[in-house]
Design an enzyme around this catalytic site. Sequence first.
Site, mmCIF file in Angstrom:
data_model
loop_
_atom_site.group_PDB
_atom_site.id
_atom_site.type_symbol
_atom_site.label_atom_id
_atom_site.label_comp_id
_atom_site.label_asym_id
_atom_site.label_seq_id
_atom_site.Cartn_x
_atom_site.Cartn_y
_atom_site.Cartn_z
ATOM 1 N N ASN A 12 54.243 41.957 97.248
ATOM 2 C CA ASN A 12 53.211 41.035 97.719
ATOM 3 C C ASN A 12 53.238 39.826 96.789
ATOM 4 O OD1 ASN A 12 50.931 39.663 98.451
ATOM 5 N ND2 ASN A 12 49.473 41.263 97.832
ATOM 6 N N LYS A 14 51.721 37.122 97.043
ATOM 7 C CA LYS A 14 50.430 36.416 96.990
ATOM 8 C C LYS A 14 50.662 34.908 97.158
ATOM 9 C CE LYS A 14 48.544 40.279 94.433
ATOM 10 N NZ LYS A 14 47.580 40.804 93.471
ATOM 11 N N HIS A 98 43.547 43.268 101.912
ATOM 12 C CA HIS A 98 43.794 43.294 100.472
ATOM 13 C C HIS A 98 42.469 43.035 99.745
ATOM 14 C CE1 HIS A 98 45.222 42.202 96.508
ATOM 15 N NE2 HIS A 98 46.342 42.841 96.818
ATOM 16 N N GLU A 100 41.727 41.218 97.386
ATOM 17 C CA GLU A 100 41.434 39.806 97.119
ATOM 18 C C GLU A 100 40.808 39.157 98.351
ATOM 19 O OE1 GLU A 100 45.373 38.942 95.737
ATOM 20 O OE2 GLU A 100 44.955 40.088 93.917
ATOM 21 N N GLU A 170 44.912 50.676 96.301
ATOM 22 C CA GLU A 170 44.964 49.720 95.196
ATOM 23 C C GLU A 170 43.619 49.707 94.487
ATOM 24 O OE1 GLU A 170 48.303 46.625 95.939
ATOM 25 O OE2 GLU A 170 46.438 45.823 96.724
ATOM 26 N N GLY A 176 46.570 43.316 88.670
ATOM 27 C CA GLY A 176 46.785 42.145 87.813
ATOM 28 C C GLY A 176 46.220 42.297 86.411
ATOM 29 N N SER A 216 49.377 46.946 89.078
ATOM 30 C CA SER A 216 50.179 46.910 87.851
ATOM 31 C C SER A 216 51.367 47.881 87.876
ATOM 32 C CB SER A 216 49.301 47.150 86.621
ATOM 33 O OG SER A 216 48.314 46.135 86.525
#
Length: 254
Positions: A12, A14, A98, A100, A170, A176, A216
């Site tokens: 991904n 992003k 996702h 985010e 996730e 991250g 990660s």
Amino acid sequence: MTKDRKLIIAGNWKMNKTVAEAVDLVTQLKRDLANVKEVDLVVCPPYTALSDVSRVILDSNLRLGAQNMSEQNNGAYTGEISALMLREFSVRYVILGHSERRQYQEESNELIARKALAAHGASLKPIVCIGETLDEREGNRTEQVLETQLKGSLAGLSAHQMEETVLAYEPVWAIGTGKTASTEQAQSAHAFIRGVVAALFDDAVARRVRIQYGGSVKPNNARELMSQPDVDGALVGGASLEARSFGEIVTNSI
Ligand code: 13P
């Protein structure tokens, strides 16, 4: 490693990479990973690079994914991109929900379910993301949160559509941050997720559905994570931005 389910490892990217950078990265991946047959490999560039990346990976073992799509097929939805538009670039997968997007675009489970149905309607395989925040984990609410997300985001899917859907666990606190879930935490969440799928559909569907881990994932932790019985792949963020680290994650997982 033998597992009934074929591993699926997706990058991904992003909101990263110009078209030129994207072409460069995927050209390297195509060369470095040409012999990999054991794993389904997916790259998810930003929309702007889909067309060029799609041309590079034609006739390769890399598949194309998008990072989001509209729940609508067409019409007056300024700024949106539909599943049918993605199909024009030979996109096969689409990441939905996702964390985010759940956080910054306030995407709800109900919206994600509508998008998942629209994706299947256009023969795209959704990668539906779920995961708890640190607060939720520390408040012992992980399983409750995952169950609510699964029930809501998978609502209305047929058993066949569920089998063709990829789930990505996730944990938000691992994205991250350099903090990976321990293998025990990942395995336990994945087994729980598979149990919820069995309850919502049936055992056969649950046995077939692939559940990726994301958060990660790096070359040095991929092998241990992928060797867990219910971990069927990875959704890789930061480490997918370089050919070397993504390639090592793939080769270390086989
Ligand atoms: P990182 O691998 O950078 O933690 O990102 C994970 C992720 O969000 C993939 O979708």
